[in-house]
Design a protein around this motif. Structure first.
Motif, PDB file in Angstrom:
ATOM      1  N   THR A 244       0.822  -1.206   0.000  1.00  0.00           N
ATOM      2  CA  THR A 244       0.000   0.000   0.000  1.00  0.00           C
ATOM      3  C   THR A 244       0.858   1.259   0.000  1.00  0.00           C
ATOM      4  O   THR A 244       0.507   2.255  -0.630  1.00  0.00           O
ATOM      5  CB  THR A 244      -0.950   0.016   1.217  1.00  0.00           C
ATOM      6  N   TRP A 388      -4.695  -8.214   0.127  1.00  0.00           N
ATOM      7  CA  TRP A 388      -5.200  -8.162  -1.252  1.00  0.00           C
ATOM      8  C   TRP A 388      -6.252  -7.077  -1.445  1.00  0.00           C
ATOM      9  O   TRP A 388      -6.329  -6.449  -2.520  1.00  0.00           O
ATOM     10  CB  TRP A 388      -5.715  -9.528  -1.709  1.00  0.00           C
ATOM     11  N   SER A 389      -7.055  -6.806  -0.427  1.00  0.00           N
ATOM     12  CA  SER A 389      -8.069  -5.755  -0.574  1.00  0.00           C
ATOM     13  C   SER A 389      -7.419  -4.369  -0.673  1.00  0.00           C
ATOM     14  O   SER A 389      -7.869  -3.515  -1.454  1.00  0.00           O
ATOM     15  CB  SER A 389      -9.055  -5.790   0.599  1.00  0.00           C
ATOM     16  N   SER A 390      -6.345  -4.146   0.090  1.00  0.00           N
ATOM     17  CA  SER A 390      -5.642  -2.863   0.030  1.00  0.00           C
ATOM     18  C   SER A 390      -4.962  -2.670  -1.321  1.00  0.00           C
ATOM     19  O   SER A 390      -4.960  -1.562  -1.874  1.00  0.00           O
ATOM     20  CB  SER A 390      -4.595  -2.786   1.149  1.00  0.00           C
ATOM     21  N   VAL A 391      -4.381  -3.742  -1.847  1.00  0.00           N
ATOM     22  CA  VAL A 391      -3.713  -3.650  -3.150  1.00  0.00           C
ATOM     23  C   VAL A 391      -4.721  -3.318  -4.255  1.00  0.00           C
ATOM     24  O   VAL A 391      -4.482  -2.433  -5.094  1.00  0.00           O
ATOM     25  CB  VAL A 391      -2.980  -4.970  -3.474  1.00  0.00           C
ATOM     26  N   ILE A 392      -5.860  -3.998  -4.255  1.00  0.00           N
ATOM     27  CA  ILE A 392      -6.880  -3.737  -5.278  1.00  0.00           C
ATOM     28  C   ILE A 392      -7.389  -2.300  -5.178  1.00  0.00           C
ATOM     29  O   ILE A 392      -7.572  -1.607  -6.190  1.00  0.00           O
ATOM     30  CB  ILE A 392      -8.044  -4.738  -5.140  1.00  0.00           C
ATOM     31  N   ALA A 393      -7.607  -1.831  -3.936  1.00  0.00           N
ATOM     32  CA  ALA A 393      -8.100  -0.463  -3.740  1.00  0.00           C
ATOM     33  C   ALA A 393      -7.108   0.561  -4.279  1.00  0.00           C
ATOM     34  O   ALA A 393      -7.493   1.533  -4.948  1.00  0.00           O
ATOM     35  CB  ALA A 393      -8.361  -0.224  -2.252  1.00  0.00           C
ATOM     36  N   LEU A 395      -4.784   0.087  -6.577  1.00  0.00           N
ATOM     37  CA  LEU A 395      -4.715  -0.021  -8.038  1.00  0.00           C
ATOM     38  C   LEU A 395      -5.895   0.693  -8.702  1.00  0.00           C
ATOM     39  O   LEU A 395      -5.745   1.283  -9.784  1.00  0.00           O
ATOM     40  CB  LEU A 395      -4.684  -1.491  -8.451  1.00  0.00           C
ATOM     41  N   LEU A 396      -7.048   0.652  -8.067  1.00  0.00           N
ATOM     42  CA  LEU A 396      -8.211   1.385  -8.582  1.00  0.00           C
ATOM     43  C   LEU A 396      -7.919   2.884  -8.642  1.00  0.00           C
ATOM     44  O   LEU A 396      -8.184   3.551  -9.651  1.00  0.00           O
ATOM     45  CB  LEU A 396      -9.430   1.129  -7.692  1.00  0.00           C
ATOM     46  N   SER A 420     -12.069   3.428  -4.384  1.00  0.00           N
ATOM     47  CA  SER A 420     -11.229   2.513  -3.603  1.00  0.00           C
ATOM     48  C   SER A 420     -11.767   2.349  -2.188  1.00  0.00           C
ATOM     49  O   SER A 420     -11.779   1.241  -1.636  1.00  0.00           O
ATOM     50  CB  SER A 420      -9.786   3.012  -3.572  1.00  0.00           C
ATOM     51  N   PHE A 423     -14.955   0.133  -2.296  1.00  0.00           N
ATOM     52  CA  PHE A 423     -14.600  -1.274  -2.460  1.00  0.00           C
ATOM     53  C   PHE A 423     -14.086  -1.865  -1.145  1.00  0.00           C
ATOM     54  O   PHE A 423     -14.517  -2.951  -0.725  1.00  0.00           O
ATOM     55  CB  PHE A 423     -13.527  -1.421  -3.545  1.00  0.00           C
ATOM     56  N   THR A 424     -13.170  -1.149  -0.484  1.00  0.00           N
ATOM     57  CA  THR A 424     -12.601  -1.640   0.780  1.00  0.00           C
ATOM     58  C   THR A 424     -13.673  -1.800   1.843  1.00  0.00           C
ATOM     59  O   THR A 424     -13.684  -2.781   2.597  1.00  0.00           O
ATOM     60  CB  THR A 424     -11.513  -0.672   1.284  1.00  0.00           C
TER      61      THR A 424
END
Length: 436
Positions: A244, A388-393, A395-396, A420, A423-424
């Motif tokens: 992150t 994984w949720s922090s990474v996806i957020a 990247l968004l 982001s 989503f989180t």
């Protein structure tokens, strides 16, 4: 941990957070007046490197020590606590010395190729001195959180912030006339002095509590078992923080560059970036002091409840915490929505900054909820989910900055951040519901 202990610890940390955030405002107001919006933008470019260094050397170890200390404390294994703290300290210190070496000897390359501003080289060299002290202090604060002695980390936090303010106050007059690079050095000197003295204070108190809790007793866990426990918890936590922080650093580097593509010159882009991240964002984060304190206090509380298999205790803690977070988030959003211009005029003497603060106000409930949910999920041992949720957020947010900021400016960043956070929030609530 009793309800009284949780409340007391949270109140102590809340008071410390409020003091440091309020004094931090004085610090930022003074800095913004002394070096201007462009100078604040340069300083904000350096801060992600500082945050990344903390993520690599300290973040995972702080929470790990807190959780493992709480688990061993409830079983009365003080010798195991001593071994856990010692091994985590050695690991963190070794990593921090390596990071400090990289920062010092490759500051010019980082500033030129990574930050795209050669004026950041000197402050980065100076920042390298703070890293080992930051690592040791953070690890020991995790120990105090684990034994529910919130006063020591709270006082160290206040001490660190006070030293920073004193340093910028006395050094600004000397360094600012020499240019923006030296002005940032004055602020970084405050970071270094604050970390050194805060670390010394925490170490002194650790030796005092070491005797009190008899941490020198013979541990029941072997060194290899303790190392395995630390790595199993610290690696995913650190990976989450590092990922992150890296992605946040990319965001912070991209914003000024994409604003230039939007049509602003370099100075205007850096000024806009400074106003957004160095002035407006700290305002909306001010009311979150109590939530950050509660989040830290919740990790050992939830860990103890999990160790004792007290499901009802976990559910009640989660419900009360989410209710409190909702009240603070909605109340803060209402305040910043109704009085953005007045608040910016009172704090920074910049009423036009209210145009930046107003849209940020609507994100308050989401930002605050994310803080609380991360504390609850950390206590439940959901480190991989948080990773994984922090990474996806992140990247968004980066995707929106890259594709839409050249077209829509700051509005695109705000929209990306909202996506982001949304989503989180949804993912974390679903995961929390499954666990509780």
């Amino acid at each position: 941990m009793s309800r009284k202990t949780i409340i007391t610890g949270t109140l102590i940390l809340t008071a410390a957070n409020l003091i440091t955030k309020c004094t931090g405002f004085l610090y930022r107001v003074f800095m913004s007046n002394a070096i201007g919006a462009e100078g604040m933008g340069l300083y904000q470019l350096i801060l992600p490197i500082y945050s990344l260094s903390w993520s690599i050397t300290s973040a995972g170890f702080t929470t790990t020590i807190s959780r493992l200390t709480a688990q061993e404390k409830i079983h009365g294994q003080s010798g195991n606590i001593g071994r856990i703290v010692k091994q985590a300290l050695l690991l963190s210190l070794g990593i921090s010395l390596f990071i400090s070496f990289l920062l010092f000897f490759f500051a010019e390359e980082m500033s030129f190729y990574l930050l795209k501003d050669s004026r950041a080289a000197l402050p980065l060299c100076l920042l390298s001195v703070a890293v080992p002290f930051m690592a040791v202090g953070s690890c020991l604060r995790g120990f105090f959180f684990g034994i529910q002695e919130a006063l020591v980390p709270a006082l160290s936090q206040v001490l660190e912030q006070s030293i920073r303010i004193a340093a910028i106050y006395f050094l600004a007059g000397v360094f600012v006339p020499l240019g923006l690079s030296y002005a940032c050095c004055a602020a970084v000197c405050g970071i270094v002095c604050g970390e050194v003295l805060s670390c010394a204070f925490t170490i002194g108190n650790y030796f005092r509590f070491k005797r009190k809790y008899k941490l020198t007793r013979k541990p029941t866990l072997s060194s290899s078992a303790v190392l395995s426990m630390i790595l199993a918890m610290a690696v995913p936590l650190s990976a989450t923080r590092i990922a992150t922080s890296l992605l946040s650093t990319i965001e912070n580097i991209l914003i000024p560059q994409q604003l230039q593509k939007y049509g602003q010159n370099a100075a205007a882009a850096l000024s806009a970036y400074g106003e957004l991240t160095g002035m407006a964002m700290p305002l909306i984060l001010l009311p979150s002091a109590c939530l950050m304190a509660a989040s830290v206090s919740l990790v050992p509380e939830i860990s103890e409840a999990c160790a004792a298999r007290q499901e009802n205790r976990i559910s009640k803690t989660v419900s009360a915490t989410l209710l409190f977070t909702s009240i603070v988030g909605i109340g803060s959003a209402a305040l910043f929505t109704v009085f953005p211009t007045e608040i910016c005029y009172i704090v920074y003497n910049r009423p036009n900054l209210g145009e930046v603060l107003f849209p940020l106000a609507f994100l308050c409930p989401f930002v605050y909820a994310q803080m609380t949910l991360h504390g609850l999920l950390n206590g439940l041992g959901e480190q991989f989910f948080l990773f994984w949720s922090s990474v996806i957020a992140s990247l968004l947010t980066i995707a929106v900055i890259w594709f839409f900021m050249p077209l829509y400016g700051i509005a695109a960043f705000l929209f990306g951040w909202f996506l982001s956070l949304l989503f989180t929030l949804i993912a974390s609530l679903l995961r929390l519901y499954q666990r509780t």
